[in-house]
Scaffold this active site. Structure first.
Site, PDB file in Angstrom:
ATOM      1  N   ASP A  51       9.638   2.967   1.651  1.00 26.34           N
ATOM      2  CA  ASP A  51       8.430   3.719   1.993  1.00 26.34           C
ATOM      3  C   ASP A  51       8.241   3.603   3.504  1.00 26.34           C
ATOM      4  O   ASP A  51       7.673   2.625   4.004  1.00 26.34           O
ATOM      5  CB  ASP A  51       7.230   3.150   1.239  1.00 26.34           C
ATOM      6  CG  ASP A  51       5.930   3.884   1.548  1.00 26.34           C
ATOM      7  OD1 ASP A  51       5.895   4.637   2.558  1.00 26.34           O
ATOM      8  OD2 ASP A  51       4.946   3.689   0.820  1.00 26.34           O
ATOM      9  N   PHE A  54       0.863  -1.174   0.000  1.00 29.92           N
ATOM     10  CA  PHE A  54       0.000   0.000   0.000  1.00 29.92           C
ATOM     11  C   PHE A  54       0.905   1.232   0.000  1.00 29.92           C
ATOM     12  O   PHE A  54       1.546   1.547   0.993  1.00 29.92           O
ATOM     13  CB  PHE A  54      -0.943   0.057   1.197  1.00 29.92           C
ATOM     14  CG  PHE A  54      -1.860   1.244   1.123  1.00 29.92           C
ATOM     15  CD1 PHE A  54      -3.015   1.187   0.374  1.00 29.92           C
ATOM     16  CD2 PHE A  54      -1.540   2.429   1.760  1.00 29.92           C
ATOM     17  CE1 PHE A  54      -3.850   2.298   0.264  1.00 29.92           C
ATOM     18  CE2 PHE A  54      -2.367   3.543   1.656  1.00 29.92           C
ATOM     19  CZ  PHE A  54      -3.531   3.466   0.908  1.00 29.92           C
ATOM     20  N   LYS A 106       3.011  11.388   6.756  1.00 31.13           N
ATOM     21  CA  LYS A 106       2.185  11.189   7.946  1.00 31.13           C
ATOM     22  C   LYS A 106       2.750  11.913   9.172  1.00 31.13           C
ATOM     23  O   LYS A 106       2.508  13.095   9.343  1.00 31.13           O
ATOM     24  CB  LYS A 106       1.954   9.703   8.203  1.00 31.13           C
ATOM     25  CG  LYS A 106       1.109   9.039   7.115  1.00 31.13           C
ATOM     26  CD  LYS A 106       0.570   7.710   7.537  1.00 31.13           C
ATOM     27  CE  LYS A 106      -0.172   7.012   6.397  1.00 31.13           C
ATOM     28  NZ  LYS A 106      -1.385   7.707   5.949  1.00 31.13           N
TER      29      LYS A 106
END
Length: 413
Positions: free
Chosen positions: A238, A153, A267
């Site tokens: 990531d 994801f 984030k």
């Protein structure tokens, strides 16, 4: 620990129901949130429009590592709001250089390319790798390939869903962007077979979050590092969810002593206050860009940089990494005890991050999430039988234990 007795009130109160009905009527149904309407939050706690309090065990998918309403972050944002919030990259501003310098230092790299969202940062990493492949490695134009892992994801843009194996994320968005090869996560042999002379990068999550907090087998990440080094391929990590303290280290890759060629961050970099993301690498990689070849109006804006600088200051203390490591040990110990009792079939994760597979006889992940909500605890399900637990790193042991008690009760229903 503050009481949450009112949070167990059954039924949907009128203010909650009216707000949710309005949202359902006037917003696209691209999410299926739990039926709670948050009005305020502080630390690890949120309060809804009815005044009921909930323990947050999701932390905005790790965007809120430093807690809700963190005073240092809020004060940094307020101070910058009174000065300047946006210049675009058409001009310099006085927070940009410090932010890029300090983030590069945190990553032990030379250069930073700031963006806004995690998906933007992943797209930037893909563009960077292709450009590097053509201009530095010498791959024929149009032939660059990036190898990724199944169940990944990395975001939801059209290019990113092109290399997703999640049917819901991918279906009916084609034609899909070519140039990607998908191999099983954690399979170093499959990765080695997939890397060819036209491969420019391997893009990997050190821990797969959306897939259910999947941790690769020991040696996988260090093996990838060695493989990419030998084959002259960029290792792109990531760390949007796994980085910035979540796993008990600044970066999840540190657990195997690995340093990638490129970090993709987001984030928690914005502290849950503003969207901030970045690609961080050395000059020999990010130096491929020249003016006009890539950009973002809001990327690296003054407000984002001001908040990001305070996030970096928090990380330099080491306090949050240490809390995630210490409380994470406790969390996983308690969750594994649940697995031993049969209500949980598997527990995975690292630090204050866990994927918990619910035994089918005890409900689906969604059903358990709803039961927990009724008990004043908020988590999120994924892939049917799994719930994810990722509290703000500021959570107290007392509150964490209370939340685990509610999980035990929910699984007993």
């Amino acid at each position: 620990m503050s009481t949450t007795a009112d949070a167990t009130t059954p039924g949907a109160p009128s203010a909650t129901g009216a707000t949710i009905s309005s949202a359902e009527a006037h917003s696209a149904h691209n999410y299926h949130p739990l039926p709670v309407v948050v009005a305020t939050a502080d630390g690890a706690w949120m309060t809804d429009v009815e005044g009921r309090r909930f323990l947050d065990l999701l932390a905005g998918y790790s965007a809120l590592n430093f807690g809700h309403n963190n005073r240092r972050l809020i004060e940094a944002a307020k101070a910058q709001l009174d000065r300047v919030t946006l210049t675009s990259r058409a001009f310099h501003h006085d927070r940009f250089a410090d932010f890029c310098t300090q983030l590069a230092e945190l990553c032990d790299k030379d250069m930073v390319l700031p963006m806004n969202t995690g998906a933007e940062a992943v797209e930037t990493a893909v563009k960077t790798a292709r450009k590097w492949g053509y201009e530095v490695k010498g791959v024929p134009d149009g032939h660059a390939k990036i190898v990724v892992a199944a169940n990944n994801f990395h975001g939801r843009t059209t290019t990113i869903v092109s290399f997703s194996t999640d049917h819901e994320a991918r279906a009916h968005y084609g034609p899909y962007t070519p140039g990607f090869e998908i191999v099983p996560y954690g399979d170093l042999t499959a990765m080695e077979a997939a890397v060819t002379e036209n491969t420019v990068a391997v893009l990997i999550e050190p821990i797969q979050g959306e897939a259910g907090v999947l941790v690769p087998p020991p040696g996988y990440l260090s093996g990838l590092r060695e493989l990419t080094r030998q084959r002259n391929v960029l290792f792109i990590a990531d760390e949007i969810q796994s980085g910035l303290g979540r796993t008990g280290r600044t970066f999840a890759l540190e657990h195997e002593g690995v340093v990638p060629d490129m970090y993709v961050l987001g984030k928690a970099l914005g502290g849950g206050v503003v969207p901030v993301s970045a690609v961080v690498a050395n000059q020999d990689v990010l130096g491929v860009f020249r003016p006009g070849e890539h950009g973002s109006t809001f990327g690296g804006n003054p407000l984002a940089c001001a908040v990001g600088l305070e996030v970096l200051a928090l990380l330099r203390t080491g306090e949050y990494q240490a809390r995630a490591a210490e409380l994470g040990e406790h969390l996983h110990r308690e969750l594994h005890l649940l697995a031993g009792r049969g209500s949980v079939t598997a527990v995975r994760g690292r630090g204050l991050w866990a994927g918990v597979d619910i035994a089918p006889g005890h409900g689906t992940g969604r059903e358990v999430s709803e039961r927990l909500m009724e008990r004043g605890v908020l988590v999120k399900d994924t892939h049917g039988q799994t719930i994810r637990i990722a509290p703000p790193l500021v959570i107290s042991k007392e509150d964490l234990d209370w939340g685990l008690d509610q999980l035990r009760s929910a699984l007993a229903d």
